[in-house]
Design a protein around this motif. Structure first.
Motif, PDB file in Angstrom:
ATOM      1  N   HIS A  32       0.852  -1.184   0.000  1.00 23.15           N
ATOM      2  CA  HIS A  32       0.000   0.000   0.000  1.00 23.15           C
ATOM      3  C   HIS A  32       0.892   1.239   0.000  1.00 23.15           C
ATOM      4  CE1 HIS A  32      -3.672  -2.275   0.705  1.00 23.15           C
ATOM      5  NE2 HIS A  32      -2.942  -3.048   1.492  1.00 23.15           N
ATOM      6  N   HIS A  35      -0.333   6.670   1.676  1.00 27.35           N
ATOM      7  CA  HIS A  35      -1.332   6.624   2.763  1.00 27.35           C
ATOM      8  C   HIS A  35      -2.487   5.676   2.433  1.00 27.35           C
ATOM      9  CE1 HIS A  35       0.878   9.913   4.541  1.00 27.35           C
ATOM     10  NE2 HIS A  35       0.761  10.591   3.410  1.00 27.35           N
ATOM     11  N   ARG A  36      -2.126   4.526   1.855  1.00 30.35           N
ATOM     12  CA  ARG A  36      -3.071   3.450   1.526  1.00 30.35           C
ATOM     13  C   ARG A  36      -4.077   3.838   0.442  1.00 30.35           C
ATOM     14  NH1 ARG A  36      -2.512  -0.833   4.824  1.00 30.35           N
ATOM     15  NH2 ARG A  36      -4.573  -1.658   4.364  1.00 30.35           N
ATOM     16  N   ARG A  37      -3.769   4.872  -0.333  1.00 33.26           N
ATOM     17  CA  ARG A  37      -4.659   5.253  -1.435  1.00 33.26           C
ATOM     18  C   ARG A  37      -4.319   4.484  -2.707  1.00 33.26           C
ATOM     19  NH1 ARG A  37      -4.692  11.684  -1.209  1.00 33.26           N
ATOM     20  NH2 ARG A  37      -4.146  11.227  -3.368  1.00 33.26           N
ATOM     21  N   MET A  39      -2.408   0.882  -4.361  1.00 29.03           N
ATOM     22  CA  MET A  39      -2.008  -0.480  -4.036  1.00 29.03           C
ATOM     23  C   MET A  39      -1.174  -1.027  -5.195  1.00 29.03           C
ATOM     24  SD  MET A  39      -4.328  -3.910  -3.469  1.00 29.03           S
ATOM     25  CE  MET A  39      -5.639  -2.972  -2.786  1.00 29.03           C
TER      26      MET A  39
END
Length: 85
Positions: A32, A35-37, A39
């Motif tokens: 990720h 900031h996990r936006r 993948m």
């Protein structure tokens, strides 16, 4: 889930391009980012081809003959298969 399916489809396509019968030892890595936006999915595996012979696996020569016949057919041309009993 969609990204993983796309990655698997790409891997299968590449294995098909190599003439593989399957893929073994598939490893996946999911990372990720931002900031996990985002993948990132990385898949790796080994494309394999059955080298023995049995009644279910055509020889390489038979596969090439089939490819020549199929490439000569137009998409709408009917195919008749005759069997001898």
């Amino acid at each position: 889930a969609v990204a993983r399916r796309v990655a698997l489809a790409r891997m299968r396509f590449q294995a098909d391009e190599l003439g593989a019968d399957g893929i073994i030892s598939i490893h996946s890595k999911i990372e990720h980012l931002h900031h996990r936006r985002w993948m990132e999915i990385t898949l790796s595996g080994t494309a394999v081809r059955y080298m023995g012979s049995n009644r279910y696996t055509p020889s390489r020569e038979q596969e090439q003959e089939q490819a020549v016949v199929l490439s000569s057919l137009s998409p709408r041309q009917p195919v008749t298969v005759r069997t001898h009993s």
